[in-house]
Design an enzyme around this catalytic site. Structure first.
Site, PDB file in Angstrom:
ATOM      1  N   ASP A 187      60.419  69.608   8.890  1.00  0.00           N
ATOM      2  CA  ASP A 187      61.508  69.492   7.761  1.00  0.00           C
ATOM      3  C   ASP A 187      62.692  69.749   8.579  1.00  0.00           C
ATOM      4  O   ASP A 187      64.041  69.452   7.907  1.00  0.00           O
ATOM      5  CB  ASP A 187      61.233  70.483   6.559  1.00  0.00           C
TER       6      ASP A 187
ATOM      7  N   ASP B  12      53.107  77.984  -3.411  1.00  0.00           N
ATOM      8  CA  ASP B  12      52.040  78.222  -3.135  1.00  0.00           C
ATOM      9  C   ASP B  12      51.075  79.122  -4.166  1.00  0.00           C
ATOM     10  O   ASP B  12      50.024  78.865  -4.557  1.00  0.00           O
ATOM     11  CB  ASP B  12      51.516  79.009  -1.975  1.00  0.00           C
TER      12      ASP B  12
END
Length: 731
Positions: A141, A445
């Site tokens: 990223d 998550d």
């Protein structure tokens, strides 16, 4: 054990009996807690508004501590432990083992150096597993050509590293970690060891030199077509999709130097545009899920953070023992490994080992239904991430799945994958809502794992004797507190979410498991009772208001037993988890620090975000520190160094308590009849303990001269606020 049909499971579960003294502690503490409640109600002050409200506040703080204690020990009461049978797995399924896709995520080449990233990648490529069924994906990223260059170097080095690992059964399989170990006294191995170490050293030197230069030399850029993609990159937040299949595992020419197949290796930097939200790590993971579905489409997905290398080459086979078990495997959505750290100091200066959580709490949560997904070191069943609900009739035909082939050449597949990783692909779809990792959550998550559980899948916690993964813990106090702030805010956000336990959870997850998760959901809420206990008794001591029984009163025994028995239990638990006495004391310090700073900031940030005043931002924890800071960390000297609102709070609380402690001692000395000592012993001891815990803070405020001391601006602000608070209490 087998059943009556002669079936032998691929894993077994064993309960752990708790020692008698632990059971005695758990059964007697509630008696002391009830006595404290009775005392608070019976002796509520009838005169003085301030005295009454201070007393009521103490009662509510103690009610909260009691509730949290109850939930914590409900979880720890009956832990279970899992054991796998990899030999049985090999006997039944060796030819039909499924393809496995491994995701490694990185976001910043400065905080997460490329050499560290490729060590993680190489350790994943070297699993003890059929290489043609293994695919490793790196999501970058940070869209860094330095990281891409490091991946290119790793793809070449893997041709030597992988056969070396297999030939000598190397552990761990991260080159950086492995070459810190001296070679065995074997001339043949030593010769190869030195050869491979030289290859690694040369590669590491090239990568680090290039990283220091900040750009890839033109000569190297001509070695691979992928570098041309960076000619069109405007910035980290404005660039096209970059997909490069560095090793195509289907290619018969993709061989190591001994003629064995290599795993697939893919570099991905998904498209980002200013007008599209990129959704941080969740967005990167979802792009990986889609891209991998076209390149390899493994039914099992594993993800790790880029600083967490494989420490056990059998971890993958261990996880498959759960998924492929004929009786229970079809129920399991994911297998979670502990997040173990390799760089904690001997006495765990910042309490980052998390040994008690992973050795005591997670086995208990596993007994109650299964752990949450913690974002790294986790093996997923692909279908559990892609919206599908669990069905009791759903069982996998592993042989059929193993026979499925991926069609198309690498270049065509790369072009198709660019569309799958584009910003526009997710528009008007369920990605991030019902499919893949969840968007809009600080702990995407944790929310994803919770959602998987709500859809009927089970989860399993597995902590083998040899750690599956080893990562890097924060090495400064501020890094630790910021990480804790993010975790606590994220857990609270899940708790209050419309998809959290109050809305979806209670309908789909057993109450016992929901209570188990509350240990973490309520982290942030712990800030208020802890702050109350740290601040109010000290201020009341200065004002002459007693909040505890007299030292001569029999009621003091309940308070003393609850406190000392709980601390003694915590010490025994910490030592049993391979800690030291000093490590336990450091853990007590960090326990108070994070409750009074990280959890407070996390709570306020979450509430403000829900009210629309702020937005959460994903913070990448730095994996490197300055040379001086690293040296102080190794010497276990606490690092402050920079101004921070969290340090303002810590310093103010430390100064407030030392002023109160001195004031209390002065009162005792000037009291001829010794009534003050009898009346205020508990408050003086409490302030003294807080002062003792804060010794590193006082050193940072007044005695240290190095760059890791507390900045003067923090010192002045905290002095003013603490003196003002003491003045108000006195007058």
């Amino acid at each position: 054990m087998g059943n009556n049909n002669g079936y032998l499971p691929l894993f077994e579960t064993k309960s752990s009996r708790r020692p008698f003294l632990i059971k005695l502690y758990v059964l007697t503490i509630p008696v002391a807690i009830c006595m404290i409640w009775v005392y608070r109600v019976r002796y509520l002050p009838v005169e003085g508004v301030l005295e009454r409200w201070a007393w009521i506040g103490m009662f509510f703080a103690e009610l909260w501590f009691s509730f949290y204690w109850f939930v914590t020990h409900l979880v720890r009461w009956n832990p279970i432990f899992r054991y796998t049978f990899k030999d049985r797995l090999s006997q039944r399924y060796e030819k039909d083992l499924p393809r496995v896709d491994i995701f490694v995520c990185t976001a910043d080449p400065e905080m997460e150096p490329p050499i560290m990233v490729i060590n993680t990648v190489l350790s994943m490529m070297a699993y003890d597993y059929p290489q043609e069924k293994l695919s490793v994906y790196l999501s970058d990223d940070g869209v860094s050509e330095l990281t891409f260059y490091a991946m290119l170097e790793a793809s070449r080095f893997s041709k030597y590293w992988l056969p070396f690992c297999k030939k000598f059964n190397v552990e761990p399989r991260s080159p950086e970690a492995y070459f810190q170990i001296e070679p065995l006294d074997d001339p043949v191995k030593t010769k190869e060891w030195l050869f491979i170490k030289k290859l690694y050293g040369d590669m590491k030197n090239r990568i680090e030199v290039t990283s220091k230069q900040g750009q890839v030399p033109e000569k190297i850029r001509k070695e691979h077509k992928g570098f041309s993609e960076w000619d069109f990159v405007s910035s980290r937040l404005d660039h096209q999709t970059i997909v490069e299949i560095l090793i195509d595992g289907r290619d018969p020419l993709a061989m190591d130097n001994e003629g064995q197949r290599l795993p697939t290796l893919v570099y991905l930097s998904r498209e980002k545009r200013p007008q599209y939200p990129h959704n941080f790590k969740a967005g990167a993971m979802n792009a990986l899920i889609r891209v991998s579905s076209r390149i390899s489409n493994g039914p099992i997905i594993m993800n790790v953070d880029c600083d967490m290398h494989s420490n056990n080459s059998s971890s993958l086979r261990d996880a498959l023992c759960f998924f492929m078990d004929e009786e229970k495997g079809h129920e399991i959505g994911y297998v979670q490994y502990p997040q173990s750290m390799m760089n904690v100091t001997k006495n765990d200066l910042y309490g980052n080992s998390l040994n008690v959580i992973f050795k005591m709490e997670f086995p208990g949560i596993d007994a109650n239904g299964g752990p949450m997904y913690i974002g790294t070191g986790c093996f997923h069943r692909r279908v559990s991430l892609c919206e599908r609900k669990h069905c009791n009739e759903h069982k996998v035909d592993w042989k059929r799945m193993a026979d499925i082939q991926i069609e198309g050449n690498a270049r065509d597949i790369e072009e198709e994958c660019k569309v799958l990783a584009s910003c526009a692909y997710e528009e008007n779809t369920q990605w991030g809502i019902e499919v893949g990792l969840k968007y809009g959550y600080l702990l995407e998550d944790g929310m994803t794992g919770f959602s998987i559980r709500c859809r009927g899948w089970r989860s399993v916690y597995f902590n083998p004797e040899r750690k599956g993964f080893l990562g890097l813990a924060p090495t400064t106090l501020l890094q630790t507190l910021v990480q804790q702030e993010r975790w606590s805010a994220g857990e609270l956000q899940i708790l209050l979410s419309r998809h959290g336990p109050f809305f979806d959870g209670y309908k789909n997850i057993p109450l016992k498991l929901l209570l188990s998760y509350c240990i973490y959901f309520l982290w942030a809420a712990n800030c208020f009772p802890t702050l109350y206990y740290v601040v109010v008794p000290s201020l009341c001591l200065l004002r002459g208001i007693s909040l505890f029984p007299k030292a001569s009163s029999p009621w003091i025994q309940a308070f003393a037993y609850a406190f000392f028995a709980d601390r003694a239990y915590g010490l025994v638990e910490f030592l049993w988890c391979d800690g030291t006495f000093q490590g336990w004391w450091n853990d007590q310090r960090i326990w108070m620090f994070k409750r009074t700073t990280s959890y407070l900031v996390g709570f306020c940030d979450t509430i403000l975000k829900m009210l629309g005043f702020t937005n959460h931002a994903f913070v990448v924890t730095a994996k490197v520190a300055s040379e001086d800071a690293s040296k102080r960390y190794e010497q276990e000297i606490m690092e402050f160094g920079v101004p921070s609102p969290m340090f303002n709070i810590l310093a103010t609380l430390a100064l407030l308590n030392i002023f109160s402690f001195i004031g209390g001692i002065k009162m005792v000395i000037s009291d001829v009849e010794n009534k003050v000592l009898d009346l205020f012993t508990s408050q003086i001891v409490l302030s003294g303990l807080i002062v003792w815990i804060n010794l590193p803070v006082y050193e940072g405020l007044f005695f240290r001269k190095d760059s890791g001391r507390i900045p003067n601006s923090v010192t002045y602000k905290s002095l003013i606020v603490s003196l003002l608070a003491c003045s108000i209490a006195l007058h």
